[in-house]
Design an enzyme around this catalytic site. Structure first.
Site, mmCIF file in Angstrom:
data_model
loop_
_atom_site.group_PDB
_atom_site.id
_atom_site.type_symbol
_atom_site.label_atom_id
_atom_site.label_comp_id
_atom_site.label_asym_id
_atom_site.label_seq_id
_atom_site.Cartn_x
_atom_site.Cartn_y
_atom_site.Cartn_z
ATOM 1 C CG ASP A 18 -31.365 -46.762 -21.679
ATOM 2 O OD1 ASP A 18 -32.645 -46.836 -21.119
ATOM 3 O OD2 ASP A 18 -30.428 -45.877 -21.614
ATOM 4 C CE LYS A 125 -35.104 -46.832 -14.864
ATOM 5 N NZ LYS A 125 -34.770 -46.507 -16.098
ATOM 6 C CB THR A 149 -33.006 -45.212 -11.830
ATOM 7 O OG1 THR A 149 -32.360 -44.650 -13.231
ATOM 8 C CG2 THR A 149 -34.136 -44.477 -11.405
#
Length: 312
Positions: A18, A125, A149
């Site tokens: 991440d 995303k 997300t």
């Protein structure tokens, strides 16, 4: 002596970095990597990137063009270091605009193509708003993979599975933050963590009903949350927590395991149902809105930086 916890975790869960920090990705060798506006901002501010950012900013048609060019350049660099997916986010400003999200996603995929990175390597995303989920459904039909997300509520997870998205990122730490603010004296450690419980519920629902959507826990506050989800399809973990897991030893028990699909999937949620369930879930409603605002705060900082570089 037991292997370190990170090595053991890799045996049961796909580990995702991440971060947009290239050095951290080289160090931990994750399978996938995820980015977002906040992480792109951090990566853009790393020493040695400013000159290249200036070139991109001056060549861009406008700030939106520059933002996407920066995200794709960093994403392309990451793609050369990981064998799996790289997640790149559509602007949070478009979270409630299906058509604009579609256009921006297609543009990002075209940009990646010009860098020699095929669509099979990219996850677009998108915030798990109703509009974002509708855009993701159409993108999946076009062969563009998506990562939904800012997922905090079960209604979001249901709607994402209905839409056939490739992957969802249910947040853990931000759910914990909300509950700790509401009940500061409650013990939320281990399996009592409401963020951990949320991911487990989603995982069991997907596996129990035969959904193909990948579950990737995200937004961890501590290593305990990660260990409590060992066995989840994927977990996206910050470099700091990856380092903590790599330095720690001891036995790691699997907490989540694939299930045989026991029942047929429920009827898809209609928009009114989705909005009603979200309205009933104060935590999910508040954290989704807050997450979009926070991503936009960092995007605006990046826009300001690129604007300054454009002006020289």
């Amino acid at each position: 002596m037991a292997d370190d916890l990170l090595s053991q975790l890799r045996q049961m869960t796909t580990v995702v970095a991440d971060t947009g920090d290239i050095d951290a990705i080289r160090r931990f060798e994750p399978t996938d990597a995820t980015t977002n506006p906040s992480l792109i901002l951090q990566a853009a501010q790393l020493e040695g990137r400013r000159e290249r950012l200036g070139e991109i900013a001056r060549q861009a048609v406008d700030i939106d063009d520059a933002l996407d060019a920066v995200a794709v350049e960093i994403g392309s660099e990451i793609s050369s270091l990981v064998p799996g997916y790289v997640s790149t986010e559509v602007s949070a400003r478009l979270s409630f605009d299906t058509d604009a999200t579609l256009a921006r996603a297609r543009s990002l995929i075209e940009r990646y193509g010009r860098h020699g990175v095929g669509p099979e390597r990219i996850l677009i995303k998108v915030a798990a708003t109703w509009e974002g989920i509708r855009a993701a459904q159409q993108l999946e039909r076009e062969g563009i993979h998506t990562n939904l997300t800012l997922l905090f509520g079960f209604a979001q997870a249901q709607a994402c599975a209905d839409a056939g998205v490739t992957l969802v990122s249910p947040f853990v730490g931000r759910i914990l933050d909300w509950h700790k603010a509401q009940s500061p004296d409650t013990d939320f450690s281990g399996d009592s963590d409401p963020g951990v419980q949320s991911v487990k519920r989603i995982y069991e629902h997907y596996k129990g009903h035969g959904y193909d959507t990948i579950v990737m826990g995200a937004s961890f506050r501590n290593a305990g949350e990660i260990l409590a989800l060992a066995g989840c399809d994927r977990l996206t973990i910050s470099p700091a927590l990856l380092g903590e897991l790599a330095d720690a030893r001891g036995p790691l028990a699997r907490k989540l395991a694939p299930l045989d699909a026991e029942t047929r999937a429920p009827e898809p949620l209609h928009e009114a149902d989705y909005r009603w369930h979200m309205n009933e879930d104060a935590m999910a409603t508040e954290k989704l809105a807050e997450g979009i605002r926070k991503f936009m705060q960092d995007q605006r900082k990046l826009e300001t930086l690129l604007g300054e570089l454009r002006r020289g």
